[in-house]
Enzyme design. Structure first.
Site, PDB file in Angstrom:
ATOM      1  CG  ASP A 122      18.133  40.969  -7.397  1.00 40.92           C
ATOM      2  OD1 ASP A 122      18.865  41.847  -7.891  1.00 40.92           O
ATOM      3  OD2 ASP A 122      17.018  41.217  -6.888  1.00 40.92           O
ATOM      4  CG  LEU A 123      20.503  41.127  -1.550  1.00 42.09           C
ATOM      5  CD1 LEU A 123      20.936  42.149  -0.517  1.00 42.09           C
ATOM      6  CD2 LEU A 123      20.800  39.719  -1.055  1.00 42.09           C
TER       7      LEU A 123
ATOM      8  CG  ASP B 270      19.474  44.183  -5.002  1.00 42.86           C
ATOM      9  OD1 ASP B 270      19.653  44.576  -6.177  1.00 42.86           O
ATOM     10  OD2 ASP B 270      18.382  43.735  -4.602  1.00 42.86           O
TER      11      ASP B 270
END
Length: 331
Positions: free
Chosen positions: A205-206, A248
């Site tokens: 996950d960004l 994301d």
């Protein structure tokens, strides 16, 4: 004497009658043949102008008729085709399909057989053709020829492939989506169980991606996601899979590993790729990720459990300060 003359007279009359009937019969046959010739000429004229590929061939595949569309498709003059066996210049797999079709038409009462076949034009470009094969019989029901009518369906096949690709791939990044991920994970887990191997499930996950969308706009955010997908893909082994689940969030499958450290090496290569900043339009973006790792069979043996374990590990990485990875730890 008179009786002999009468008999001769009757014989001459009968002969004249029979000769007249024979001439009438010949005239009728010629009339019928003329009708057949005109119908045949009309048939050939109509077939010649069709855009469909049309050919006729003997049981040994010797071509007896080809229309203009057929010649154009294979970029071969008519005189080079007629009298030659088309099987001789077909690819082996197509030869086998043709032979199977002939045998089915001969050994069954089917009036026609339809097949989709991949051919190639004179430039080597792939061309999908829907062929309809049918036997041509004489008045005694014996097969004397076969006729093939082909219609190009390349555009339709390309559209089907595009729809198929869209169903299993993320529209923004082009990498596998959740559906294809599930299919591949099912295969990986089955093989891992059969071969007593391990497999890694990695959730990425960004960090702070929402700030990119809020400050720079969704267009920049989308471009960043595409670049992220490319960098992750570059870090993976050929057998690994990266999928985008939405937003994301990305997920990896790391199959066929002996020890847990093998999965960690893949994760580290991904993180190393993110040491360099991203240049999106005129923006210089430093991107980090929070990563959670689950291992089959240690942390789960099915799709749902493994994803949940990887997701928990990913949130543990965020809670620990982001920009790192965490192995799943049971609470």
């Amino acid at each position: 004497m008179k009786k002999a003359e009468d008999l001769e007279t009757r014989s001459l009359v009968e002969a004249h009658r029979m000769l007249h009937e024979l001439r009438m019969h010949q005239a009728e046959l010629e009339k019928q043949n003329e009708v057949l010739r005109k119908e045949h000429a009309l048939y050939r004229a109509v077939v010649e102008e069709q855009t469909d590929l049309v050919c006729r061939w003997l049981p040994d595949t010797t071509l007896t008729f080809v229309n203009k569309a057929y010649c154009d498709h294979f970029d071969t003059p008519r005189e080079q085709l007629l009298g030659n066996r088309f099987k001789s210049w077909l690819p082996k797999e197509t030869q086998e399909v043709t032979q199977d079709t002939i045998e089915r038409l001969v050994n069954t009462k089917l009036s026609s057989i339809r097949k989709e076949e991949l051919n190639h034009d004179s430039q080597g470009n792939p061309r999908w053709i829907m062929w309809s094969y049918s036997p041509v019989k004489d008045d005694k029901g014996r097969i004397v020829e076969f006729q093939s009518v082909g219609r190009e369906i390349t555009e339709r096949k390309e559209l089907e492939e595009k729809i198929q690709h869209m169903a299993y791939h993320d529209l923004l990044t082009g990498i596998p989506n959740r559906m294809l991920f599930a299919d591949r994970l099912g295969i990986v887990l089955a093989r891992a169980k059969r071969n007593s191997k391990k497999a890694g499930i990695v959730m990425l996950d960004l960090d702070n991606f929402k700030d990119v969308n809020d400050t720079l706009g969704h267009d920049v955010g989308d471009l960043l996601l595409k670049s992220v997908a490319e960098r992750i893909s570059q870090a993976l082994r050929e057998t690994d899979t990266v999928a985008r689940f939405g937003g994301d969030e990305f997920v990896l499958i790391v199959p066929n590993i002996e020890v847990i450290g093998d999965a960690m090496q893949v994760v580290q290569r991904v993180m190393d790729r993110f040491q360099e900043p991203f240049f999106i339009d005129t923006h210089h973006l430093v991107v980090t990720m929070s990563i959670g790792v689950a291992i089959y069979p240690n942390d789960g043996t099915d799709y749902k459990t493994l994803l949940k374990s990887a997701d928990i590990a990913m949130y543990q990485a965020k809670q620990a300060g982001r920009a790192q990875y965490q192995r799943y730890k049971k609470a």
